[in-house]
Design a protein around this motif. Structure first.
Motif, short mmCIF file in Angstrom:
data_model
loop_
_atom_site.label_atom_id
_atom_site.label_comp_id
_atom_site.label_asym_id
_atom_site.label_seq_id
_atom_site.Cartn_x
_atom_site.Cartn_y
_atom_site.Cartn_z
N HIS B 67 0.81 -1.23 0.00
CA HIS B 67 0.00 0.00 0.00
C HIS B 67 0.84 1.27 0.00
O HIS B 67 0.37 2.32 -0.46
N ILE B 68 2.07 1.18 0.48
CA ILE B 68 2.95 2.36 0.41
C ILE B 68 3.13 2.79 -1.05
O ILE B 68 2.82 3.94 -1.39
N PRO B 69 3.59 1.92 -1.96
CA PRO B 69 3.72 2.40 -3.35
C PRO B 69 2.38 2.68 -4.02
O PRO B 69 2.27 3.64 -4.80
N MET B 70 1.37 1.88 -3.73
CA MET B 70 0.07 2.08 -4.41
C MET B 70 -0.56 3.43 -4.03
O MET B 70 -1.29 4.02 -4.83
N ALA B 71 -0.29 3.89 -2.81
CA ALA B 71 -0.86 5.18 -2.39
C ALA B 71 -0.07 6.35 -2.98
O ALA B 71 -0.57 7.47 -3.04
N VAL B 72 1.15 6.08 -3.41
CA VAL B 72 1.95 7.15 -4.04
C VAL B 72 1.56 7.28 -5.51
O VAL B 72 1.45 8.38 -6.04
N ASN B 73 1.37 6.15 -6.17
CA ASN B 73 1.01 6.19 -7.58
C ASN B 73 -0.20 5.31 -7.89
O ASN B 73 -0.05 4.14 -8.23
N PRO B 74 -1.40 5.87 -7.77
CA PRO B 74 -2.61 5.06 -8.04
C PRO B 74 -2.74 4.68 -9.52
O PRO B 74 -3.64 3.92 -9.87
N GLU B 75 -1.85 5.19 -10.37
CA GLU B 75 -1.88 4.86 -11.80
C GLU B 75 -1.14 3.56 -12.10
O GLU B 75 -1.00 3.20 -13.28
N ILE B 76 -0.62 2.92 -11.08
CA ILE B 76 0.14 1.69 -11.32
C ILE B 76 -0.75 0.64 -12.01
O ILE B 76 -1.84 0.34 -11.54
N ARG B 77 -0.26 0.12 -13.14
CA ARG B 77 -1.00 -0.86 -13.94
C ARG B 77 -0.28 -2.20 -14.01
O ARG B 77 -0.90 -3.25 -13.92
N ASP B 78 1.04 -2.13 -14.21
CA ASP B 78 1.83 -3.34 -14.44
C ASP B 78 2.82 -3.54 -13.30
O ASP B 78 3.65 -2.67 -13.05
N VAL B 79 2.69 -4.69 -12.64
CA VAL B 79 3.48 -4.94 -11.44
C VAL B 79 4.27 -6.22 -11.60
O VAL B 79 3.76 -7.22 -12.12
N LEU B 80 5.52 -6.18 -11.14
CA LEU B 80 6.33 -7.39 -11.05
C LEU B 80 6.61 -7.66 -9.57
O LEU B 80 7.07 -6.76 -8.86
#
Lengths: 281, 281
Positions: B67-80
């Motif tokens: 949730h730390i990165p997801m709250a910084v960039n809610p535009e995240i689409r592709d995750v590894l």
């Protein structure tokens, strides 16, 4: 020699540290006192089988009890410390030239005597001329005080045994009365993780917030206490630990290894499960 | 039956949890895998003798990785996701409908198979249609990727054994290359407390900051990891974890038990001794 000190966090979880050699083991009028030399943590103090401090990480606990309130109100002059026989809180308080009087009510003189002899790292400032030690029950001591202190720090053992009275509504009420209008109460507040500790933290918070208009809780990473997640209470008659944070603390040049001003603000941001624990009572 | 699992934090400090019953113990091609039922922590996963997760507190680690990165960039689409065979990070990622693809490179298929069977609490979302599992070495997998991911999460074991390659400069360089221009790298970053862990944390930070223009470290209270004080790395090509924190996260209605927005800001405020450790290299 394969000698280990073990503390049970619950009956199903335990932490053990290897002992180099026992230093002293005595029974006082109030509790059993053991001091050991350990390999990983330096000298350690154990009361009634519970680890109270290690030389390796006592700075975390003592800094967090002291510098949080001092950075909120640099005008603090008169301080009462309850418990704290190891001297760690006193050592941190004496770094402030602005403090004029430090009364310390410690029920067990033997703890103080042994710490002076065997734990000079924490007990090094108990002879500061501003420090007045009263070997009395903390609850009784504070009962007779009115509008006398800017800060009370409750550095107690756990809410059973000699420290039990220091977790009661009556005690917190007396602390309120003993504090001046800008007064701050700091107390060790147990841990949110293991069930019995969490219950104690919850009860403590409820009692304090029923008496003080402002009651917040902050946290630190204390690796040798159960779960490593330790809580502290900040209660006051009005001063807010973040809104009223003084801008001058850094200028005092006080040397710390855990505390800093960003951490001051950060440590009040509690995990959701801890907030829920404290608020659901 | 008096059965205890013990992890040595150093050779002179150890933590033990009482086992109700062993569930399964196997050797894979890469490591020894043990799953136990414990009294205080529910089911636990142990790899090569190191505790990886307990059902009681795995939410802390997995929420803080996700949730730390997801709250910084809610535009995240592709995750590894690299490692993470227990599925905990995947479970948290699948809470975001905005995520379109989750590639997972886990070297040990047996970990995944056993977690699916015995740890449904974490492995419950590995069959989500957005999840693509590659049973490959993480270092090799990421080497062939260019400008493909918005987020890479490195949920590795410690920097020895099968996880060793995931702490090298080469690996972090490949992650940089695999990330898009807004990319974020999150990694488990060891602990600042016990000497060997602290050295690993220091080395890791130095390697990451030599490659990423922004490299910060945040912390969480993780009671069943050594010292309970665990670090995570946040590195990016530019996004700052606090300045760029999205104001919309709370509106997503994502249920968390540890993470919240105030804690997001607070967890980057490190103790002075940790800052010194990370900066003195």
């Amino acid at each position: 020699m394969d000698l280990w000190f073990t503390e049970y966090y619950t009956k199903n979880a335990r932490f053990s540290i290897k002992i180099d050699k026992p230093v002293i083991s005595l029974n006082s009028e109030f509790q059993r006192i053991d001091i050991f030399d350990s390999y990983a943590f330096g000298r350690v103090l154990v009361l009634d089988g519970y680890l109270m401090l290690t030389e390796k990480d006592e700075f975390i606990y003592h800094e967090m009890m002291t510098h949080i309130p001092m950075a909120v109100n640099p005008e603090i002059r008169d301080v009462l410390v309850i418990g704290a026989g190891d001297g760690g809180v006193i050592r941190e308080l004496t770094k402030y030239e602005t403090i004029k009087r430090i009364d310390m009510a410690e029920i067990d003189k033997l703890v103080v005597d042994l710490c002076k002899k065997y734990l000079p790292q924490t007990a090094c400032k108990l002879d500061d001329p501003r420090v007045h030690i009263y070997y009395e029950d903390g609850l009784k001591f504070v009962r007779s005080k009115n509008n006398e202190y800017d800060l009370i720090i409750v550095d107690s053992t756990d809410p059973f045994g000699p420290g039990e009275d220091l977790f009661t509504r009556e005690f917190y009420g007396n602390c309120y009365k003993a504090l001046k209008s800008d007064g701050i109460l700091i107390n060790q507040h147990e841990s949110p993780y293991y069930p019995n500790d969490a219950l104690a933290a919850q009860k403590t918070h409820n009692r304090i917030k029923s008496i003080f208009p402002l009651a917040k809780v902050y946290q630190a990473h204390l690796p040798t206490y159960p779960s490593g997640h330790w809580l502290f209470g900040f209660a006051s008659k009005g001063l807010d630990p973040i809104d009223d944070l003084s801008s001058n603390w850094s200028m005092l040049g006080i040397n710390t290894r855990y505390y800093n001003k960003e951490l001051h603000k950060g440590c009040f941001a509690l995990p959701t499960y801890v907030k829920e624990l404290l608020n659901n009572a």
